[in-house]
Scaffold this active site. Structure first.
Site, PDB file in Angstrom:
ATOM      1  N   SER A 150    -112.601 -13.916  23.168  1.00  0.00           N
ATOM      2  CA  SER A 150    -113.967 -14.382  22.905  1.00  0.00           C
ATOM      3  C   SER A 150    -114.942 -13.816  23.938  1.00  0.00           C
ATOM      4  O   SER A 150    -115.050 -12.605  24.093  1.00  0.00           O
ATOM      5  CB  SER A 150    -113.973 -15.915  22.888  1.00  0.00           C
ATOM      6  N   ASP A 219    -112.532 -16.757  11.208  1.00  0.00           N
ATOM      7  CA  ASP A 219    -113.206 -17.109  12.466  1.00  0.00           C
ATOM      8  C   ASP A 219    -114.587 -17.673  12.156  1.00  0.00           C
ATOM      9  O   ASP A 219    -115.449 -16.986  11.610  1.00  0.00           O
ATOM     10  CB  ASP A 219    -113.333 -15.875  13.361  1.00  0.00           C
ATOM     11  N   HIS A 247    -111.071 -19.156  14.975  1.00  0.00           N
ATOM     12  CA  HIS A 247    -111.410 -18.699  16.325  1.00  0.00           C
ATOM     13  C   HIS A 247    -110.437 -19.246  17.368  1.00  0.00           C
ATOM     14  O   HIS A 247    -110.035 -18.531  18.283  1.00  0.00           O
ATOM     15  CB  HIS A 247    -112.841 -19.125  16.678  1.00  0.00           C
TER      16      HIS A 247
END
Length: 279
Positions: A150, A219, A247
């Site tokens: 991320s 995601d 995610h």
């Protein structure tokens, strides 16, 4: 007519003030949204194997989790997501360590037991401290695999731009903070307001090392299209979309398979056919 004009002027003045207020709030609060910085109740790194604190002269204090590689194998330097801290990365580190690959997780300023306040500049400084310590232990850039999840992708890409690693793994990366802000605040001039742009898309074309991008097709935080776009921008990237992964369960959904995939890539083993992802 004059009264109507006054009413309209007053109405639009209120709208303008409200818009300026939103801009001010977005500017002031953005770092708390980008870096929520989970804290540990501990004052120092856990007294467990691999955890230690780096305190270089004149540099920031940086906590790390370091599990050394087997002789001749690379070390993966990992930059975590914005809702994580290194104490949560033990399982990932041990899984890679069991496969012979070293693991060095870097804590961010203001996260875990680290002092400081997170910012793009601060994250880069922490990364440089950890990488310098790794080099001092005998692991140079040629044996370093940059890794991230991320928001950590912005750190990994910058370190790759600086020549700090020979390969890179990006898990659910974004193209830039500006692009992310546009998803939520498309009505604001985000490019003028963002303080920590982390513009990986702009840096990608100049980074020639092999890159592996893993992104879940479900995601809900960072769209898979961002990972695919980065795959088209890096000169040597492989993009692999993980079916059904969100995610926060990208690795966990097919844990052994993806850990094996990452370890193989880190060891410079056979790779999957080059995939730039769908447009």
């Amino acid at each position: 007519m004059i009264r109507i004009k006054r009413v309209l002027v007053g109405f639009f003045s209120i709208l303008a003030l409200g818009y300026l207020g939103l801009m001010g709030a977005a500017f002031a609060l953005q770092r708390s949204m980008l870096f929520p910085a989970p804290r540990s109740p501990l004052q120092e790194p856990p007294h467990r194997p691999g955890f230690r604190r780096l305190s270089p002269p004149g540099g920031p204090v940086v906590d790390v989790l370091h599990l050394p590689a087997e002789p001749g194998l690379p070390t993966m330097v990992h930059f975590h997501g914005n809702g994580e801290q290194i104490s949560q990365l033990v399982e990932l580190g041990e899984a890679l360590h069991q496969r012979g690959v070293g693991f060095l997780a870097v804590e961010y300023p203001g996260y875990g037991t680290n002092p400081g306040t997170p910012s793009e500049k601060g994250l880069y400084e922490a990364a440089e401290v950890a990488l310098a310590d790794l080099r001092a232990s005998g692991v140079g850039p040629e044996s370093t695999v940059l890794s991230s999840r991320s928001v950590g992708g912005g750190v990994a890409v910058e370190m790759a731009r600086r020549g700090r690693g020979a390969r890179m793994v990006l898990l659910a990366p974004f193209t830039s903070v500006v692009d992310m802000a546009n998803l939520v605040f498309s009505f604001l001039p985000t490019r003028l307001l963002v303080r920590d742009p982390m513009d990986s898309a702009a840096k990608a074309p100049a980074i020639g090392i092999p890159v592996l991008i893993l992104h879940g097709d479900q995601d809900e935080v960072i769209p898979v299209e961002m990972g695919q776009r980065l795959g088209r921008l890096f000169p040597h990237a492989t993009v692999e979309v993980v079916p059904g992964a969100h995610h926060n369960d990208l690795l966990e959904r097919t844990w052994p398979v993806l850990i094996d995939r990452i370890a193989t890539f880190a060891r410079n083993g056979p790779e999957a056919p080059l995939s730039k992802g769908s447009p």
